[in-house]
Design an enzyme around this catalytic site. Structure first.
Site, PDB file in Angstrom:
ATOM      1  N   MET A  19      51.813 141.980  69.480  1.00 34.85           N
ATOM      2  CA  MET A  19      52.441 142.735  68.379  1.00 34.85           C
ATOM      3  C   MET A  19      53.259 143.927  68.844  1.00 34.85           C
ATOM      4  O   MET A  19      53.777 144.659  67.986  1.00 34.85           O
ATOM      5  CB  MET A  19      51.366 143.271  67.429  1.00 34.85           C
ATOM      6  CG  MET A  19      50.830 142.250  66.473  1.00 34.85           C
ATOM      7  SD  MET A  19      52.137 141.188  65.789  1.00 34.85           S
ATOM      8  CE  MET A  19      51.887 139.753  66.790  1.00 34.85           C
ATOM      9  N   PRO A  20      53.372 144.185  70.109  1.00 32.37           N
ATOM     10  CA  PRO A  20      54.160 145.368  70.431  1.00 32.37           C
ATOM     11  C   PRO A  20      55.573 145.276  69.870  1.00 32.37           C
ATOM     12  O   PRO A  20      56.205 144.212  69.922  1.00 32.37           O
ATOM     13  CB  PRO A  20      54.216 145.357  71.961  1.00 32.37           C
ATOM     14  CG  PRO A  20      53.045 144.547  72.381  1.00 32.37           C
ATOM     15  CD  PRO A  20      52.826 143.546  71.299  1.00 32.37           C
ATOM     16  N   ALA A  21      55.999 146.360  69.246  1.00 34.16           N
ATOM     17  CA  ALA A  21      57.391 146.451  68.793  1.00 34.16           C
ATOM     18  C   ALA A  21      58.055 147.532  69.627  1.00 34.16           C
ATOM     19  O   ALA A  21      57.472 148.599  69.826  1.00 34.16           O
ATOM     20  CB  ALA A  21      57.456 146.810  67.319  1.00 34.16           C
TER      21      ALA A  21
END
Lengths: 62, 62, 62, 62, 62, 62
Positions: D1-3
């Site tokens: 999920m890293p943005a």
């Protein structure tokens, strides 16, 4: 005071964005019990050539 | 290292934005005791048709 | 509708943050001609071990 | 999920941005052990007249 | 002036975050030709119970 | 790829946040025609003493 920042790829109609802003605001009013005028929705549209999934821009995968 | 991101509706003059960047930087220098070159101000201008208050875009309420 | 997001390292006093919020709001009111209640300031405090300049966290350069 | 949101001044080529998106994704895959398709990179390009360092826009210091 | 904001779930070690900050900075230096001290990386760690994919928090899908 | 960042004051229950994440995702699926797994919602909770309206923190106006 909730602020909602929605980053999305360019290409949606203004009516689609109107519906998103209205309905997202309704959700926060109903679920968080805040008044509508406390909520601001910001829509940031950026090009498909500026959003990368798995390291590849959407515009390069179409 | 303070970063200041100011999201505002389109339509301001460049001089208005210059004054905002300069004076906001001064405030952080004076109140936080950081040096000017540690501060970056980013101004994101988005259309009035992309900012919604109470679920309605500013452009639809003018 | 201007939203101001200020990301800064942890460690400031609440009074410093109060002064920043008040004075930054004043700058936007005076320079952009918006009413105070249209402006929201969000202060995001993150650790010095989560802000990197030149690739090195502030906490590793103290 | 890293943005990953990268805010940069306008003026880079699309190939430069491709390389940044690809290589930043690789770094997160290798260092955080997440799968490539969990990572989204957003590049926000804003004008040099909207980024201020030490209170002065880059476009006014060129 | 590139600013890199990386939003990730809590749980990584400080060394992982150090490597991400260092290597992401290197990528921008090499690909964009900016000097290291022009780049700031901000890591926002938020809980797995505050990141939702397909409408469900990561903490509810583990 | 829409990313939704919701900044809100601390104090909501986890169930309220679950409902917000689920229903906001539904809105984007229905209005933008994207698949659920393309949407990530990030909730940033910050203290009432870090959100200022009209230059005054919410915690100072309660």
């Amino acid at each position: 005071m909730p602020a909602v920042q929605i980053t999305m790829a360019e290409g949606r109609t203004q009516d689609q964005k109107r519906a998103v802003a209205r309905r997202v605001t309704d959700v926060l009013v109903e679920e968080l019990g805040v008044s509508p005028d406390a909520i601001t929705v910001y829509i940031y549209e950026i090009g498909r050539d500026h959003i990368a999934k798995s390291g590849v821009f959407l515009s390069d995968t179409a």
